[in-house]
Write a protein that holds these residues in place. Structure first.
Motif, short mmCIF file in Angstrom:
data_model
loop_
_atom_site.label_atom_id
_atom_site.label_comp_id
_atom_site.label_asym_id
_atom_site.label_seq_id
_atom_site.Cartn_x
_atom_site.Cartn_y
_atom_site.Cartn_z
N PHE A 81 0.83 -1.21 0.00
CA PHE A 81 0.00 0.00 0.00
C PHE A 81 0.86 1.26 0.00
O PHE A 81 0.45 2.31 -0.47
CB PHE A 81 -0.92 -0.01 1.23
CG PHE A 81 -1.77 1.22 1.38
CD1 PHE A 81 -2.83 1.44 0.52
CD2 PHE A 81 -1.50 2.15 2.36
CE1 PHE A 81 -3.63 2.56 0.66
CE2 PHE A 81 -2.28 3.28 2.50
CZ PHE A 81 -3.34 3.48 1.65
N ALA B 87 -1.39 1.00 -4.52
CA ALA B 87 -2.19 1.34 -3.34
C ALA B 87 -3.54 0.62 -3.33
O ALA B 87 -3.98 0.14 -2.29
CB ALA B 87 -2.39 2.85 -3.26
N LYS B 88 -4.18 0.53 -4.47
CA LYS B 88 -5.50 -0.10 -4.53
C LYS B 88 -5.40 -1.60 -4.22
O LYS B 88 -6.22 -2.14 -3.47
CB LYS B 88 -6.12 0.12 -5.92
CG LYS B 88 -7.57 -0.22 -5.98
CD LYS B 88 -8.37 0.70 -5.09
CE LYS B 88 -9.84 0.56 -5.40
NZ LYS B 88 -10.64 1.40 -4.54
N LEU B 89 -4.39 -2.27 -4.79
CA LEU B 89 -4.21 -3.69 -4.49
C LEU B 89 -3.85 -3.90 -3.02
O LEU B 89 -4.28 -4.87 -2.41
CB LEU B 89 -3.12 -4.29 -5.38
CG LEU B 89 -3.46 -4.47 -6.86
CD1 LEU B 89 -2.24 -4.96 -7.62
CD2 LEU B 89 -4.60 -5.43 -7.02
N GLN C 252 -4.87 -2.03 -0.51
CA GLN C 252 -6.11 -1.86 0.26
C GLN C 252 -6.96 -3.13 0.20
O GLN C 252 -7.50 -3.57 1.22
CB GLN C 252 -6.91 -0.70 -0.29
CG GLN C 252 -6.44 0.65 0.13
CD GLN C 252 -7.31 1.75 -0.46
OE1 GLN C 252 -7.87 1.58 -1.55
NE2 GLN C 252 -7.40 2.86 0.24
N ILE C 253 -7.09 -3.68 -0.97
CA ILE C 253 -7.89 -4.90 -1.12
C ILE C 253 -7.27 -6.04 -0.33
O ILE C 253 -7.98 -6.81 0.34
CB ILE C 253 -8.03 -5.26 -2.62
CG1 ILE C 253 -8.83 -4.18 -3.34
CG2 ILE C 253 -8.68 -6.62 -2.79
CD1 ILE C 253 -8.81 -4.30 -4.85
#
Length: 81
Positions: free
Chosen positions: A49, A55-57, A59-60
C-alpha cells in the motif's frame, strides 16, 4: 532503482491478495491458519500500500486479511460453543 527492485514490487501486492484469499478459505477449516494468513496478508498489503502504483491492491489485500482474521475468529468460537 534497479530493474530487479521495480519488478519485485507488484509481486508483493499479488502475494498479499493470495494470502488473504487463502486465509479466508483456511479460516473455515483451521482457524489458526486463517489468523496467521490473515495477519500475513495485512502486513504484506500494508507494505504494498505504501507504493502509489499499488495502493488499490494493497487496500484490497488488507481488507481480505482482516476478513480472514474475522472468519478464523468466527469458526474458532463456533467450534468452542
Amino acid at each position: 532503482m534497479s530493474n530487479l527492485q521495480t519488478a519485485a514490487k507488484p509481486t508483493l501486492a499479488y502475494v498479499a491478495l493470495a494470502l488473504g484469499a487463502l486465509g479466508i478459505i483456511a479460516g473455515i477449516f483451521v482457524p489458526l491458519a486463517g489468523w496467521v494468513l490473515g495477519l500475513a496478508a495485512l502486513v504484506t498489503g500494508f507494505l504494498s500500500f505504501r507504493q502509489p502504483a499499488l495502493a488499490k491492491l494493497g487496500q484490497i489485500a488488507m481488507v481480505l486479511g482482516f476478513v480472514a482474521i474475522l472468519v478464523g475468529v468466527f469458526f474458532f468460537t463456533n467450534a468452542i460453543a
